[in-house]
Design an enzyme around this catalytic site. Structure first.
Site, PDB file in Angstrom:
ATOM      1  N   HIS A  11      -8.744  -3.026  -8.672  1.00  0.00           N
ATOM      2  CA  HIS A  11      -9.510  -1.792  -8.893  1.00  0.00           C
ATOM      3  C   HIS A  11     -10.067  -1.720 -10.308  1.00  0.00           C
ATOM      4  O   HIS A  11     -11.099  -1.099 -10.526  1.00  0.00           O
ATOM      5  CB  HIS A  11      -8.663  -0.564  -8.551  1.00  0.00           C
ATOM      6  N   ASP A  12      -9.415  -2.355 -11.267  1.00  0.00           N
ATOM      7  CA  ASP A  12     -10.002  -2.424 -12.604  1.00  0.00           C
ATOM      8  C   ASP A  12     -11.238  -3.329 -12.565  1.00  0.00           C
ATOM      9  O   ASP A  12     -12.330  -2.937 -13.006  1.00  0.00           O
ATOM     10  CB  ASP A  12      -8.989  -2.956 -13.622  1.00  0.00           C
ATOM     11  N   HIS A  16      -3.117  -8.371   0.734  1.00  0.00           N
ATOM     12  CA  HIS A  16      -2.461  -7.369   1.579  1.00  0.00           C
ATOM     13  C   HIS A  16      -1.203  -7.915   2.257  1.00  0.00           C
ATOM     14  O   HIS A  16      -0.662  -7.270   3.141  1.00  0.00           O
ATOM     15  CB  HIS A  16      -3.459  -6.815   2.610  1.00  0.00           C
ATOM     16  N   THR A  17      -0.745  -9.052   1.813  1.00  0.00           N
ATOM     17  CA  THR A  17       0.592  -9.513   2.193  1.00  0.00           C
ATOM     18  C   THR A  17       1.649  -8.698   1.467  1.00  0.00           C
ATOM     19  O   THR A  17       2.826  -8.725   1.821  1.00  0.00           O
ATOM     20  CB  THR A  17       0.770 -11.016   1.863  1.00  0.00           C
ATOM     21  N   ASP A  75       2.368  -5.649   5.811  1.00  0.00           N
ATOM     22  CA  ASP A  75       2.842  -6.684   6.747  1.00  0.00           C
ATOM     23  C   ASP A  75       4.361  -6.614   6.738  1.00  0.00           C
ATOM     24  O   ASP A  75       4.942  -5.985   5.856  1.00  0.00           O
ATOM     25  CB  ASP A  75       2.213  -8.057   6.455  1.00  0.00           C
TER      26      ASP A  75
HETATM   27  C1  HEM Z   1     -12.620  -5.010   1.031  1.00  0.00           C
HETATM   28  C2  HEM Z   1     -11.633  -5.039   0.269  1.00  0.00           C
HETATM   29  C3  HEM Z   1     -10.424  -4.137   0.293  1.00  0.00           C
HETATM   30  C4  HEM Z   1     -10.184  -2.944   0.920  1.00  0.00           C
HETATM   31  C5  HEM Z   1     -11.104  -2.147   1.831  1.00  0.00           C
HETATM   32  C6  HEM Z   1      -8.844  -2.547   0.552  1.00  0.00           C
HETATM   33  C7  HEM Z   1      -8.240  -1.368   0.947  1.00  0.00           C
HETATM   34  C8  HEM Z   1      -6.942  -1.014   0.666  1.00  0.00           C
HETATM   35  C9  HEM Z   1      -6.312   0.213   1.080  1.00  0.00           C
HETATM   36  C10 HEM Z   1      -6.986   1.336   1.848  1.00  0.00           C
HETATM   37  C11 HEM Z   1      -5.032   0.173   0.648  1.00  0.00           C
HETATM   38  C12 HEM Z   1      -3.966   1.235   0.842  1.00  0.00           C
HETATM   39  C13 HEM Z   1      -3.816   2.128  -0.382  1.00  0.00           C
HETATM   40  C14 HEM Z   1      -2.830   3.243  -0.116  1.00  0.00           C
HETATM   41  O1  HEM Z   1      -2.991   3.906   0.908  1.00  0.00           O
HETATM   42  O2  HEM Z   1      -1.918   3.463  -0.939  1.00  0.00           O
HETATM   43  C15 HEM Z   1      -4.837  -1.080  -0.036  1.00  0.00           C
HETATM   44  C16 HEM Z   1      -3.654  -1.484  -0.597  1.00  0.00           C
HETATM   45  C17 HEM Z   1      -3.514  -2.631  -1.330  1.00  0.00           C
HETATM   46  N1  HEM Z   1      -4.524  -3.496  -1.703  1.00  0.00           N
HETATM   47 FE1  HEM Z   1      -6.388  -3.526  -0.943  1.00  0.00          FE
HETATM   48  N2  HEM Z   1      -8.299  -3.497  -0.248  1.00  0.00           N
HETATM   49  C18 HEM Z   1      -9.226  -4.481  -0.448  1.00  0.00           C
HETATM   50  C19 HEM Z   1      -9.101  -5.589  -1.252  1.00  0.00           C
HETATM   51  C20 HEM Z   1      -8.001  -5.865  -2.028  1.00  0.00           C
HETATM   52  C21 HEM Z   1      -7.934  -6.906  -3.018  1.00  0.00           C
HETATM   53  C22 HEM Z   1      -9.073  -7.846  -3.380  1.00  0.00           C
HETATM   54  C23 HEM Z   1      -6.682  -6.856  -3.545  1.00  0.00           C
HETATM   55  C24 HEM Z   1      -6.077  -7.693  -4.648  1.00  0.00           C
HETATM   56  C25 HEM Z   1      -6.510  -8.828  -5.084  1.00  0.00           C
HETATM   57  C26 HEM Z   1      -5.964  -5.803  -2.875  1.00  0.00           C
HETATM   58  C27 HEM Z   1      -4.643  -5.503  -3.083  1.00  0.00           C
HETATM   59  C28 HEM Z   1      -3.976  -4.474  -2.455  1.00  0.00           C
HETATM   60  C29 HEM Z   1      -2.537  -4.274  -2.574  1.00  0.00           C
HETATM   61  C30 HEM Z   1      -1.558  -5.187  -3.293  1.00  0.00           C
HETATM   62  C31 HEM Z   1      -2.244  -3.110  -1.872  1.00  0.00           C
HETATM   63  C32 HEM Z   1      -0.882  -2.422  -1.740  1.00  0.00           C
HETATM   64  C33 HEM Z   1      -0.749  -1.438  -2.892  1.00  0.00           C
HETATM   65  C34 HEM Z   1       0.580  -0.722  -2.982  1.00  0.00           C
HETATM   66  O3  HEM Z   1       1.489  -0.982  -2.191  1.00  0.00           O
HETATM   67  O4  HEM Z   1       0.695   0.116  -3.883  1.00  0.00           O
HETATM   68  N3  HEM Z   1      -6.801  -5.215  -1.970  1.00  0.00           N
HETATM   69  N4  HEM Z   1      -6.030  -1.777  -0.030  1.00  0.00           N
END
Ligand code: HEM
Ligand SMILES: *[C@@H]1O[C@H](CO)[C@@H](O)[C@H](O)[C@H]1NC(C)=O
Length: 324
Positions: free
Chosen positions: A64-65, A192-193, A245
């Site tokens: 996000h940064d 998202h693993t 997951d």
């Molecule tokens: C099209 C791209 C992406 C979409 C639409 C997306 C969307 C989301 C959403 C909706 C969540 C849930 C947030 C919540 O409800 O707390 C999430 C969590 C997360 N995303 Fe993504 N994401 C994307 C790409 C990425 C990328 C590129 C990364 C890192 C390189 C990433 C890492 C994560 C991680 C680690 C979580 C879990 C966060 C937590 O447990 O606090 N995501 N993402």
């Protein structure tokens, strides 16, 4: 070979590294803070031990940064009288955590190397440690990012961060802008693993059922599980969540097996399995974790190098949460 030829040779070599990393390099702090990577690695361990969900938070924080005006630590700036409201007020930054931990890492780096190391580099190093501590690949990252001297508006952040209902088209476009191939784009989604998704971000997908009353790309059993855990109209949609997951604390290729099995939480998870551009890559990563790790590593480097400020651009902030 005379001395002059050697000097020219060496400077050409250094120059090529410099250009390759857009002004970043692997020995950037060699003189100013040679121990920076060791400091961050040691200082972040207690966070991993006391909060096993923190690796997910650091990885998402870096994304996000980097997604909003490049990897410049702008997401760490707290709102104050002059910057109202900050990037963090963006709805799409819902669930972003552990910003304050980067502040603490920075203050520990400052003790040994005052005014040398940027918050943007520390954030990338934290995300890198988050991946490896969870069982993921060891990624070599170039350093030399500078911090933004101002924080963008929440409106800009909301326009640049992906929607939770984005599809394959939008996802591929977003990562192509960072120079990623289709393979790397599918690999970076493997982030998202780790972690969780709050019900708030699941309800919109559950509302998009087809005429048969079924949500595309998930098994009926998984849909029932989501509807049970994220009931419509619940007052706790912002606090209740499901795991991304089943091995949410481990960085592995289970994410791909999970989405192939119709248990993908977000629309993009499900669509990547069905879209002909991405389906084969998903299958390959599900079958071969080494392939996933390799593509994830190069994608991580591209993400963490995107839109960086270097050289005389930007600043090195004293504390990450404030613009001095
Ligand atoms: C099209 C791209 C992406 C979409 C639409 C997306 C969307 C989301 C959403 C909706 C969540 C849930 C947030 C919540 O409800 O707390 C999430 C969590 C997360 N995303 Fe993504 N994401 C994307 C790409 C990425 C990328 C590129 C990364 C890192 C390189 C990433 C890492 C994560 C991680 C680690 C979580 C879990 C966060 C937590 O447990 O606090 N995501 N993402
Ligand atoms: C839930 O989060 C959304 C997005 O940040 C926010 O607009 C809404 O006010 C929150 N709802 C509650 C009940 O806290």
């Amino acid at each position: 070979m005379n001395l002059r030829a050697i000097v020219v040779g060496i400077s050409l070599f250094v120059f090529s590294i410099w250009v390759e990393g857009q002004g970043l390099s692997y020995n950037f702090y060699e003189n100013s803070c040679p121990q920076v990577e060791a400091i961050v690695r040691a200082a972040i361990q207690p966070t991993f031990l006391t909060d096993p969900t923190s690796p997910a938070a650091f990885l998402r924080l870096m994304f996000h940064d980097c997604q909003v005006q490049g990897c410049d630590a702008s997401i760490l700036v707290d709102p104050n009288a002059n910057i109202v409201p900050s990037e963090m007020a963006a709805g799409k930054n819902f669930g972003i955590r552990k910003r304050e931990s980067i502040n603490i890492l920075k203050s520990m780096v400052e003790l040994q190397c005052p005014q040398q190391v940027s918050c943007a580099d520390i954030l990338v190093l934290a995300a890198r440690e988050a991946v490896v501590v969870s069982g993921g690949p060891q990624i070599k990252v170039a350093l030399g990012r500078r911090d933004s001297p101002f924080a963008p508006s929440y409106k800009l952040a909301d326009s640049l961060l992906p929607s939770p209902t984005i599809g394959v088209d939008g996802m591929l476009q977003l990562f192509a802008k960072k120079g990623m191939t289709v393979e790397e784009s599918v690999a970076i989604m493997g982030a998202h693993t780790l972690g969780v998704t709050h019900c708030l971000n699941i309800l919109n997908r559950l509302n998009q059922a087809d005429e048969g009353g079924q949500v595309q790309g998930m098994t009926p059993g998984f849909e029932a599980f989501l509807r049970l855990n994220c009931p419509q109209g619940s007052l706790t949609s912002n606090t209740s969540f499901v795991l991304n997951d089943p091995t949410t604390l481990t960085f592995d290729n289970h994410y791909y097996n999970n989405v192939i099995g119709g248990h993908g939480v977000l629309r993009i998870d499900a669509e990547m399995v069905m879209d002909p551009r991405t389906a084969m890559v998903v299958e390959r990563f599900a079958a071969n974790q080494d392939d996933f790790f390799q593509a994830f590593s190069s994608a991580f480097v591209k993400l963490s190098n995107s839109g960086v400020l270097t050289g005389n651009q930007g600043v090195v902030r004293k504390s990450c949460n404030a613009i001095d």
